[in-house]
Design an enzyme around this catalytic site. Structure first.
Site, PDB file in Angstrom:
ATOM      1  N   GLU A   1       0.813  -1.222   0.000  1.00 21.55           N
ATOM      2  CA  GLU A   1       0.000   0.000   0.000  1.00 21.55           C
ATOM      3  C   GLU A   1       0.843   1.268   0.000  1.00 21.55           C
ATOM      4  OE1 GLU A   1      -3.204   0.374  -0.176  1.00 21.55           O
ATOM      5  OE2 GLU A   1      -4.271  -1.295   0.739  1.00 21.55           O
TER       6      GLU A   1
ATOM      7  N   GLU B   1       8.517 -21.967   5.218  1.00 17.91           N
ATOM      8  CA  GLU B   1       9.098 -21.114   6.257  1.00 17.91           C
ATOM      9  C   GLU B   1      10.438 -21.638   6.757  1.00 17.91           C
ATOM     10  OE1 GLU B   1       7.423 -22.378  10.587  1.00 17.91           O
ATOM     11  OE2 GLU B   1       6.064 -21.160   9.385  1.00 17.91           O
TER      12      GLU B   1
END
Length: 297
Positions: free
Chosen positions: A84, A115
């Protein structure tokens, strides 16, 4: 035998016993209370979040990049924040790197084993240079991908902002700035996409918003460096120009067109700057901050 002491992020809360037998509304009340308790943990972290935000601002001013490094839910929180920033504060997309174990998902498939892939982390961190900033996020604080990323980034001279929800997180060993989000155990034990992730997202949003303010991209609560690339945002940009300068709709549209959509320059033109070049010069002199630029008119 001594019972195993679980990390706080894995502990089962007493009030969760029999949770599945309770009425819907009572379950939801407890879930909401868990989210609210997680957010309350940010009160103790404000000084560290401030330090982190100023490290990010320093990085952008110096032409560096911000790297988000995480896996799973924490990676999604980093993605939600970082993606954003170009639209909200006008940062170049090249300034932001989203490094997520297994890559940014394009479907609902997000395998857990990624991960643990430290080799992928080593490849991704090779793009982090001295003077860059790394935001490494892990609820447990021991996830191999962000752990390796932070370790190597710190060794390369990057600022490392490490966010974890367990106090003894190994991730903090590699931190320029350590942010411990002391969230309570989850209502669903180990489901850190809930309270822990909520606190992470709030911390990231606060950090990047303070960065935007310190870079001069916020004026009186208005996003004066917004990239107006759709109808809604063009309307918002015009509204910002009107709000700050008091000009008409027509003038707001005209100065935005003259400024090629640059809201700060449009505001200066509407406030008396002779031309686009003077508006740009005033902003260069003020380090991109609108308020001191306006005072020069």
């Amino acid at each position: 035998m001594t019972p195993q002491v679980l990390p706080q992020t894995e502990t089962l809360r007493d009030e969760a016993v029999g949770l599945d037998l309770r009425p819907d509304t009572e379950i939801l009340e407890r879930l909401l209370a868990g989210q609210q308790a997680a957010l309350a943990a940010l009160d103790a972290c404000l000084p560290q979040i401030s330090v982190a935000a100023n490290l990010l601002a320093e990085t952008i001013r110096a032409g560096g990049r911000i790297h988000y490094a995480a896996a799973g839910s924490s990676g999604l929180m980093g993605l939600a924040d970082g993606a954003e920033l170009p639209g909200t504060y006008g940062l170049s997309p090249d300034c932001i790197a989203i490094c997520m174990a297994g890559g940014v998902p394009t479907s609902a498939e997000m395998p857990g084993h990624t991960e643990d892939d430290t080799e992928e982390a080593q490849q991704a961190v090779s793009q982090a240079k001295s003077g860059d900033a790394v935001i490494a996020i892990s609820a447990s604080g021991s996830t191999p991908y962000p752990l390796k990323f932070a370790q190597m980034a710190r060794a390369a001279g990057a600022h490392t902002i490490c966010i974890a929800n367990n106090a003894d997180a190994a991730l903090f060993d590699h931190a320029t700035c350590a942010i411990h989000l002391d969230t309570p155990p989850e209502i669903i034990a180990g489901s850190t996409r809930m309270g822990a992730a909520t606190a992470q997202k709030a911390a990231l949003n606060m950090m990047s918003t303070l960065m935007g303010i310190r870079l001069g991209h916020v004026h009186d609560g208005l996003m004066v460096n917004v990239i107006a690339d759709n109808r809604k945002l063009r309307g918002r940009a015009e509204g910002i120009v009107r709000k700050i300068t008091g000009v008409s709709d027509t003038v707001a549209r005209d100065v935005l067109e003259q400024a090629a959509g640059d809201v700060k320059q449009a505001i200066l033109l509407a406030s008396g700057a002779r031309n686009h070049a003077q508006a740009r010069h005033l902003l260069e002199q003020s380090g991109g901050h609108l308020r001191p630029a306006l005072k020069q008119l």
